[in-house]
Design a protein around this motif. Structure first.
Motif, PDB file in Angstrom:
ATOM      1  N   ALA A  15       0.837  -1.210   0.000  1.00 13.50           N
ATOM      2  CA  ALA A  15       0.000   0.000   0.000  1.00 13.50           C
ATOM      3  C   ALA A  15       0.867   1.254   0.000  1.00 13.50           C
ATOM      4  CB  ALA A  15      -0.939  -0.013   1.199  1.00 13.50           C
ATOM      5  N   GLU A  16       1.934   1.244   0.790  1.00 12.00           N
ATOM      6  CA  GLU A  16       2.857   2.387   0.826  1.00 12.00           C
ATOM      7  C   GLU A  16       3.527   2.587  -0.532  1.00 12.00           C
ATOM      8  OE1 GLU A  16       5.687   1.804   3.963  1.00 12.00           O
ATOM      9  OE2 GLU A  16       4.151   1.890   5.532  1.00 12.00           O
ATOM     10  N   TYR A  17       3.976   1.481  -1.122  1.00 11.43           N
ATOM     11  CA  TYR A  17       4.618   1.565  -2.441  1.00 11.43           C
ATOM     12  C   TYR A  17       3.643   2.139  -3.473  1.00 11.43           C
ATOM     13  CZ  TYR A  17       5.416  -0.094  -7.149  1.00 11.43           C
ATOM     14  OH  TYR A  17       5.496  -0.152  -8.512  1.00 11.43           O
ATOM     15  N   GLN A  18       2.432   1.629  -3.516  1.00 13.57           N
ATOM     16  CA  GLN A  18       1.462   2.081  -4.511  1.00 13.57           C
ATOM     17  C   GLN A  18       1.067   3.542  -4.295  1.00 13.57           C
ATOM     18  OE1 GLN A  18      -1.469  -1.022  -4.036  1.00 13.57           O
ATOM     19  NE2 GLN A  18      -0.597  -2.218  -5.712  1.00 13.57           N
ATOM     20  N   ALA A  19       0.956   3.950  -3.048  1.00 13.48           N
ATOM     21  CA  ALA A  19       0.588   5.337  -2.738  1.00 13.48           C
ATOM     22  C   ALA A  19       1.723   6.314  -3.039  1.00 13.48           C
ATOM     23  CB  ALA A  19       0.182   5.448  -1.266  1.00 13.48           C
ATOM     24  N   SER A  20       2.958   5.805  -3.073  1.00  9.40           N
ATOM     25  CA  SER A  20       4.111   6.692  -3.265  1.00  9.40           C
ATOM     26  C   SER A  20       4.188   7.262  -4.676  1.00  9.40           C
ATOM     27  CB  SER A  20       5.414   5.947  -2.959  1.00  9.40           C
ATOM     28  OG  SER A  20       5.726   5.034  -4.001  1.00  9.40           O
ATOM     29  N   GLY A  21       3.673   6.525  -5.654  1.00 14.50           N
ATOM     30  CA  GLY A  21       3.777   6.970  -7.041  1.00 14.50           C
ATOM     31  C   GLY A  21       5.168   6.779  -7.623  1.00 14.50           C
ATOM     32  N   SER A  23       8.601   4.487  -8.845  1.00 12.53           N
ATOM     33  CA  SER A  23       8.891   3.200  -9.470  1.00 12.53           C
ATOM     34  C   SER A  23       9.356   2.254  -8.374  1.00 12.53           C
ATOM     35  CB  SER A  23       9.979   3.349 -10.534  1.00 12.53           C
ATOM     36  OG  SER A  23      11.231   3.630  -9.921  1.00 12.53           O
ATOM     37  N   ILE A  24       9.366   0.974  -8.677  1.00 11.79           N
ATOM     38  CA  ILE A  24       9.821  -0.005  -7.687  1.00 11.79           C
ATOM     39  C   ILE A  24      11.262   0.287  -7.290  1.00 11.79           C
ATOM     40  CG2 ILE A  24      10.429  -2.441  -7.372  1.00 11.79           C
ATOM     41  CD1 ILE A  24       7.866  -3.148  -8.836  1.00 11.79           C
ATOM     42  N   LYS A  25      12.092   0.610  -8.265  1.00 18.87           N
ATOM     43  CA  LYS A  25      13.504   0.884  -7.989  1.00 18.87           C
ATOM     44  C   LYS A  25      13.653   2.083  -7.042  1.00 18.87           C
ATOM     45  CE  LYS A  25      17.875   1.444 -10.420  1.00 18.87           C
ATOM     46  NZ  LYS A  25      18.530   1.535 -11.713  1.00 18.87           N
ATOM     47  N   GLU A  26      12.906   3.152  -7.295  1.00 16.67           N
ATOM     48  CA  GLU A  26      12.973   4.337  -6.438  1.00 16.67           C
ATOM     49  C   GLU A  26      12.483   4.024  -5.025  1.00 16.67           C
ATOM     50  OE1 GLU A  26      12.100   7.837  -9.756  1.00 16.67           O
ATOM     51  OE2 GLU A  26      10.418   6.851  -8.752  1.00 16.67           O
ATOM     52  N   TRP A  27      11.377   3.295  -4.944  1.00 16.20           N
ATOM     53  CA  TRP A  27      10.801   2.979  -3.641  1.00 16.20           C
ATOM     54  C   TRP A  27      11.749   2.101  -2.831  1.00 16.20           C
ATOM     55  CZ3 TRP A  27       8.962  -1.152  -0.720  1.00 16.20           C
ATOM     56  CH2 TRP A  27       8.165  -0.802   0.365  1.00 16.20           C
ATOM     57  N   LEU A  28      12.348   1.104  -3.479  1.00 11.71           N
ATOM     58  CA  LEU A  28      13.284   0.221  -2.777  1.00 11.71           C
ATOM     59  C   LEU A  28      14.517   0.978  -2.294  1.00 11.71           C
ATOM     60  CD1 LEU A  28      13.061  -2.997  -4.960  1.00 11.71           C
ATOM     61  CD2 LEU A  28      12.392  -2.778  -2.556  1.00 11.71           C
ATOM     62  N   ALA A  29      14.966   1.985  -3.057  1.00  8.89           N
ATOM     63  CA  ALA A  29      16.138   2.768  -2.656  1.00  8.89           C
ATOM     64  C   ALA A  29      15.867   3.510  -1.344  1.00  8.89           C
ATOM     65  CB  ALA A  29      16.512   3.755  -3.754  1.00  8.89           C
ATOM     66  N   SER A  30      14.633   3.907  -1.125  1.00  6.70           N
ATOM     67  CA  SER A  30      14.307   4.625   0.105  1.00  6.70           C
ATOM     68  C   SER A  30      13.849   3.694   1.231  1.00  6.70           C
ATOM     69  CB  SER A  30      13.234   5.679  -0.171  1.00  6.70           C
ATOM     70  OG  SER A  30      12.041   5.073  -0.607  1.00  6.70           O
ATOM     71  N   HIS A  31      13.801   2.404   0.961  1.00  9.21           N
ATOM     72  CA  HIS A  31      13.410   1.412   1.972  1.00  9.21           C
ATOM     73  C   HIS A  31      14.458   0.303   2.025  1.00  9.21           C
ATOM     74  CE1 HIS A  31       9.613   3.480   1.249  1.00  9.21           C
ATOM     75  NE2 HIS A  31       9.266   3.080   2.462  1.00  9.21           N
ATOM     76  N   GLU A  32      15.594   0.644   2.564  1.00  7.48           N
ATOM     77  CA  GLU A  32      16.696  -0.316   2.643  1.00  7.48           C
ATOM     78  C   GLU A  32      16.285  -1.529   3.467  1.00  7.48           C
ATOM     79  OE1 GLU A  32      20.438   1.356   3.765  1.00  7.48           O
ATOM     80  OE2 GLU A  32      20.088   3.164   2.591  1.00  7.48           O
TER      81      GLU A  32
END
Length: 76
Positions: A15-21, A23-32
């Motif tokens: 849900a957090e990933y989808q709400a962030s808008g 990409s998967i790569k960007e989201w993963l970079a901010s969620h080590e």
């Protein structure tokens, strides 16, 4: 961690990933600490559970059938 707790954790993460808008790569970079393979696994799992991919939905389109069209088709 129980199975229910794990599912809840991943439902929250997705849900957090989808709400962030992002990409998967960007989201993963901010969620080590989150394994990309795990994210892909859970995205697929929830997609298959819901039957609909995120951001897309099935919808019905209206169709009008006129009597004129059926008469024309019958003559050919």
């Amino acid at each position: 961690m129980t199975k229910a707790e794990l599912q809840e954790l991943w439902a929250t993460r997705i849900a957090e990933y989808q709400a962030s808008g992002q990409s998967i790569k960007e989201w993963l970079a901010s969620h080590e600490g989150i394994n990309p393979r795990q994210l892909w696994y859970w995205l697929r799992k929830y997609k298959n559970q819901n039957g609909v991919s995120s951001g897309k939905s099935n919808r019905w389109l209206p169709v009008e059938v006129s009597e004129q069209a059926s008469i024309e088709q019958g003559n050919t």
